[in-house]
Design a protein around this motif. Structure first.
Motif, PDB file in Angstrom:
ATOM      1  N   ALA A  41       1.377   3.215   0.927  1.00 56.08           N
ATOM      2  CA  ALA A  41       0.216   2.376   0.631  1.00 56.08           C
ATOM      3  C   ALA A  41      -0.689   2.223   1.853  1.00 56.08           C
ATOM      4  CB  ALA A  41       0.673   1.010   0.135  1.00 56.08           C
ATOM      5  N   ALA A  42      -0.092   2.118   3.038  1.00 54.45           N
ATOM      6  CA  ALA A  42      -0.889   1.996   4.262  1.00 54.45           C
ATOM      7  C   ALA A  42      -1.685   3.266   4.521  1.00 54.45           C
ATOM      8  CB  ALA A  42       0.017   1.688   5.449  1.00 54.45           C
ATOM      9  N   VAL A  43      -1.080   4.422   4.317  1.00 52.74           N
ATOM     10  CA  VAL A  43      -1.782   5.695   4.534  1.00 52.74           C
ATOM     11  C   VAL A  43      -2.915   5.853   3.524  1.00 52.74           C
ATOM     12  CG1 VAL A  43      -1.521   8.207   4.395  1.00 52.74           C
ATOM     13  CG2 VAL A  43       0.162   6.848   5.632  1.00 52.74           C
ATOM     14  N   ILE A  44      -2.650   5.567   2.263  1.00 48.20           N
ATOM     15  CA  ILE A  44      -3.692   5.677   1.237  1.00 48.20           C
ATOM     16  C   ILE A  44      -4.832   4.710   1.530  1.00 48.20           C
ATOM     17  CG2 ILE A  44      -4.178   5.248  -1.208  1.00 48.20           C
ATOM     18  CD1 ILE A  44      -1.358   6.318  -1.797  1.00 48.20           C
ATOM     19  N   PHE A  46      -5.717   3.506   4.464  1.00 51.03           N
ATOM     20  CA  PHE A  46      -6.449   3.978   5.635  1.00 51.03           C
ATOM     21  C   PHE A  46      -7.427   5.082   5.257  1.00 51.03           C
ATOM     22  CE2 PHE A  46      -6.950   7.007   9.120  1.00 51.03           C
ATOM     23  CZ  PHE A  46      -7.504   6.177  10.084  1.00 51.03           C
ATOM     24  N   VAL A  47      -6.967   6.052   4.468  1.00 47.35           N
ATOM     25  CA  VAL A  47      -7.829   7.174   4.085  1.00 47.35           C
ATOM     26  C   VAL A  47      -9.010   6.691   3.252  1.00 47.35           C
ATOM     27  CG1 VAL A  47      -7.908   9.285   2.703  1.00 47.35           C
ATOM     28  CG2 VAL A  47      -6.015   8.903   4.277  1.00 47.35           C
ATOM     29  N   LEU A  48      -8.772   5.830   2.283  1.00 44.04           N
ATOM     30  CA  LEU A  48      -9.865   5.338   1.441  1.00 44.04           C
ATOM     31  C   LEU A  48     -10.842   4.466   2.233  1.00 44.04           C
ATOM     32  CD1 LEU A  48      -8.013   4.543  -1.891  1.00 44.04           C
ATOM     33  CD2 LEU A  48      -9.492   6.488  -1.365  1.00 44.04           C
ATOM     34  N   GLY A  54     -17.267   5.859   6.257  1.00 35.85           N
ATOM     35  CA  GLY A  54     -18.105   7.036   6.475  1.00 35.85           C
ATOM     36  C   GLY A  54     -19.311   7.063   5.542  1.00 35.85           C
ATOM     37  N   LEU A  55     -19.104   6.719   4.284  1.00 33.85           N
ATOM     38  CA  LEU A  55     -20.227   6.652   3.339  1.00 33.85           C
ATOM     39  C   LEU A  55     -21.204   5.554   3.727  1.00 33.85           C
ATOM     40  CD1 LEU A  55     -18.580   7.169  -0.147  1.00 33.85           C
ATOM     41  CD2 LEU A  55     -20.358   8.563   0.907  1.00 33.85           C
ATOM     42  N   TYR A  56     -20.678   4.414   4.150  1.00 32.33           N
ATOM     43  CA  TYR A  56     -21.549   3.318   4.564  1.00 32.33           C
ATOM     44  C   TYR A  56     -22.412   3.747   5.753  1.00 32.33           C
ATOM     45  CZ  TYR A  56     -23.094  -1.083   6.538  1.00 32.33           C
ATOM     46  OH  TYR A  56     -23.870  -2.074   7.050  1.00 32.33           O
ATOM     47  N   ASN A  57     -21.794   4.371   6.750  1.00 31.24           N
ATOM     48  CA  ASN A  57     -22.545   4.811   7.925  1.00 31.24           C
ATOM     49  C   ASN A  57     -23.556   5.878   7.568  1.00 31.24           C
ATOM     50  OD1 ASN A  57     -21.322   3.045   9.695  1.00 31.24           O
ATOM     51  ND2 ASN A  57     -19.660   4.473  10.175  1.00 31.24           N
TER      52      ASN A  57
END
Length: 61
Positions: A41-44, A46-48, A54-57
């Motif tokens: 769950a932590a890895v998922i 982090f990726v999301l 990235g989309l926000y930036n």
């Protein structure tokens, strides 16, 4: 996930534990399964979150 791991071990919230087992590859109501589910769950997450930032930036420019 930690609470469902604990409750699944003692037999409470069996329906929610079964759903969590279906949704997550490594989750089981054991110590190792709970830790594996938490890492997954932590890895998922982090990726999301990284993709969302990235989309926000990209659109903030």
């Amino acid at each position: 996930m930690l609470l469902l791991g604990i409750f699944g071990t003692i037999g409470i919230y069996e329906g929610a534990v079964r759903m969590m087992e279906q949704w997550h590859l490594f989750f089981e109501p054991t110590i190792l399964g709970t830790a594996g589910g938490m890492v997954e769950a932590a890895v998922i997450s982090f990726v999301l979150t990284y993709a969302l930032i990235g989309l926000y930036n990209l659109f903030a420019r």
